[in-house]
Motif scaffolding. Sequence first.
Motif, short mmCIF file in Angstrom:
data_model
loop_
_atom_site.label_atom_id
_atom_site.label_comp_id
_atom_site.label_asym_id
_atom_site.label_seq_id
_atom_site.Cartn_x
_atom_site.Cartn_y
_atom_site.Cartn_z
N ASP A 108 0.84 -1.20 0.00
CA ASP A 108 0.00 0.00 0.00
C ASP A 108 0.87 1.24 0.00
O ASP A 108 1.87 1.30 0.73
N PRO A 109 0.52 2.26 -0.79
CA PRO A 109 1.32 3.49 -0.85
C PRO A 109 0.81 4.57 0.08
O PRO A 109 -0.36 4.56 0.50
N GLU A 110 1.68 5.49 0.40
CA GLU A 110 1.29 6.75 1.05
C GLU A 110 1.98 7.88 0.31
O GLU A 110 3.21 7.86 0.12
N GLY A 111 1.21 8.87 -0.13
CA GLY A 111 1.76 10.03 -0.81
C GLY A 111 2.30 11.06 0.16
O GLY A 111 2.33 10.85 1.38
N ARG A 112 2.69 12.20 -0.39
CA ARG A 112 3.37 13.21 0.42
C ARG A 112 2.46 14.34 0.88
O ARG A 112 2.91 15.24 1.58
N GLY A 113 1.22 14.37 0.51
CA GLY A 113 0.35 15.47 0.90
C GLY A 113 -0.01 15.43 2.37
O GLY A 113 0.07 14.38 3.03
N PRO A 114 -0.41 16.57 2.93
CA PRO A 114 -0.81 16.60 4.34
C PRO A 114 -2.09 15.79 4.57
O PRO A 114 -2.99 15.80 3.74
N ASP A 115 -2.13 15.09 5.70
CA ASP A 115 -3.29 14.27 6.06
C ASP A 115 -3.73 13.42 4.87
O ASP A 115 -4.90 13.39 4.50
N TRP A 116 -2.78 12.72 4.28
CA TRP A 116 -3.00 11.96 3.05
C TRP A 116 -4.13 10.94 3.21
O TRP A 116 -4.86 10.65 2.27
N TRP A 117 -4.26 10.40 4.42
CA TRP A 117 -5.28 9.37 4.67
C TRP A 117 -6.62 9.97 5.09
O TRP A 117 -7.55 9.24 5.38
N ARG A 118 -6.70 11.31 5.21
CA ARG A 118 -7.94 12.02 5.57
C ARG A 118 -8.45 11.59 6.95
O ARG A 118 -9.64 11.41 7.17
N PHE A 119 -7.51 11.45 7.88
CA PHE A 119 -7.88 10.94 9.21
C PHE A 119 -8.23 12.05 10.18
O PHE A 119 -8.68 11.78 11.29
N SER A 120 -8.03 13.29 9.78
CA SER A 120 -8.36 14.39 10.69
C SER A 120 -9.86 14.48 10.95
O SER A 120 -10.27 14.89 12.04
N ARG A 121 -10.67 14.10 9.98
CA ARG A 121 -12.14 14.19 10.20
C ARG A 121 -12.62 13.25 11.30
O ARG A 121 -13.32 13.69 12.23
N PRO A 122 -12.31 11.95 11.26
CA PRO A 122 -12.75 11.10 12.38
C PRO A 122 -12.13 11.50 13.71
O PRO A 122 -12.77 11.39 14.76
N PHE A 147 0.40 5.86 10.96
CA PHE A 147 0.72 7.05 10.16
C PHE A 147 -0.55 7.79 9.73
O PHE A 147 -0.51 9.00 9.49
N MET A 148 -1.67 7.08 9.65
CA MET A 148 -2.94 7.77 9.45
C MET A 148 -3.20 8.72 10.61
O MET A 148 -3.59 9.88 10.41
N VAL A 149 -2.97 8.23 11.81
CA VAL A 149 -3.16 9.05 13.01
C VAL A 149 -2.18 10.22 13.03
O VAL A 149 -2.57 11.36 13.34
N GLU A 150 -0.93 9.96 12.68
CA GLU A 150 0.07 11.02 12.67
C GLU A 150 -0.35 12.16 11.72
O GLU A 150 -0.23 13.34 12.07
N GLY A 151 -0.83 11.79 10.53
CA GLY A 151 -1.24 12.81 9.57
C GLY A 151 -2.43 13.61 10.06
O GLY A 151 -2.48 14.85 9.91
N GLY A 152 -3.41 12.92 10.65
CA GLY A 152 -4.58 13.63 11.18
C GLY A 152 -4.22 14.53 12.34
O GLY A 152 -4.73 15.66 12.44
N ALA A 153 -3.33 14.07 13.22
CA ALA A 153 -2.92 14.88 14.37
C ALA A 153 -2.19 16.13 13.92
O ALA A 153 -2.39 17.22 14.46
N ALA A 154 -1.33 15.99 12.90
CA ALA A 154 -0.61 17.16 12.40
C ALA A 154 -1.56 18.18 11.79
O ALA A 154 -1.39 19.39 11.96
N LYS A 155 -2.59 17.70 11.11
CA LYS A 155 -3.57 18.62 10.50
C LYS A 155 -4.36 19.36 11.58
O LYS A 155 -4.61 20.56 11.47
N ILE A 156 -4.73 18.65 12.63
CA ILE A 156 -5.50 19.27 13.71
C ILE A 156 -4.61 20.16 14.58
O ILE A 156 -5.02 21.23 15.03
#
Length: 427
Positions: A108-122, A147-156
């Motif tokens: 499975d890939p992960e790109g470089r954009g912020p909150d790539w997994w869109r986890f900030s909403r949940p 890393f989903m959590v990491e991306g969401g936490a950084a966005k929030i």
Amino acid sequence: MSRSRSRSMITDTFDALERRAPEERERDLMARLPQLVAHACSAPGWASILRGVDPAQVNSRAALAALPITRKADLKTLQRAAMPFGGLNASPVGQLSRVFMSPGPIFDPEGRGPDWWRFSRPMYAAGIRAGGLLQNCFSYHFTPAAFMVEGGAAKIGCAVIPAGVGQTEMQVHAIVELQPDTYVGTPSFLRIIIEKAREMNADISCIERALMGAEALPESLRSWFHNNGVAQVFQTYASADIGSVAYETASGGVLNPGMMLDEDVILEIVRPGSGVPVAPGDIGEVVVTLFNTDYPLIRFATGDMSAMLVDTAPSACGRTNARIRGWMGRADQTTKVRAMFVHPSQINNITRRHPEIVKARMVVSGSMANDVMTLRCEVDTPPAAEKAAAIALSIREVTKLRGEVEFVGRGALASDGVLIEDMRDYT
């Protein structure tokens, strides 16, 4: 932050997109759909799957439903033919941020954009806010949940303790010393932490909320968490291929019905094995079309079962998207055990390693947070004890999970094609 204040805050929405009129959201999704299909066709895998499709004509749910299904179960074969992602990635591997390996193996890939997994909403819907501190107990090893959590936490804008899994005493010490307000991880591991804290006579009452994923969360276990000091318990539905799909919301501390869909997915419920949408409210397989420029997915069949909520009142949280009933089992025999998928192909792999096994069936029993895996093996003659140990080692090597071994005589297992049987108590 007091518990009463944090409860009131979870009625907020993350942004204006979540409050759009349903008709506006649908128009926007359908307007974006032709561009998504055209972009997907820039990837050789999708170009082959969608050969002959005119992207400009895919501008409605009916047109989308006419496209072929690509199944999660097919990823292993597709990826072997064109490593590492089966040609489904629109961004070259070298431009990605991470590459993960799930059991199977499936990459499975992960790109470089912020909150790539869109986890900030949940996370936001669960009450996680800027300035908070959460203990991230998803695994950081090979799989993307942490890393989903990491991306969401950084966005929030909240801080993360990268705790991962295991080392239960250290988990308790970290909570006691650092006082995080939120646990994020599997339900089973939080139960283990709470029980360990009780054994250590440690106060972890700072954990006022938990966001759960990767396992089912029966109401009995949710009540157990409430009774053991975790006031707010939410679950999210995500996958290593898609990221966030849907999540629970609350109003005034009370959960709203169902799970709210993410803003960047089109979700269909189809009759398993056919790809034909079921009637509204009927149970079927979850199929997702994902707006992701690095890894677009078009009618991706997850193997999960669910149903749309219909004829329900608008969600009191202010979000207007459609809702599903949540995870309702698997459309195939692939089964999640302790946050890891166990595949029928893995049972065949184990059997091939041990020719004394005539037939095998993996039985998953116990209750949630206390899963027990037992490989029932048909044999002509009960083997020596060391054979059971060798088979148990194969289970560990192939599935990355511990399992028991039980020997039965030839003919004891039904000839029904079942390789994995889920006998857990979900009540």
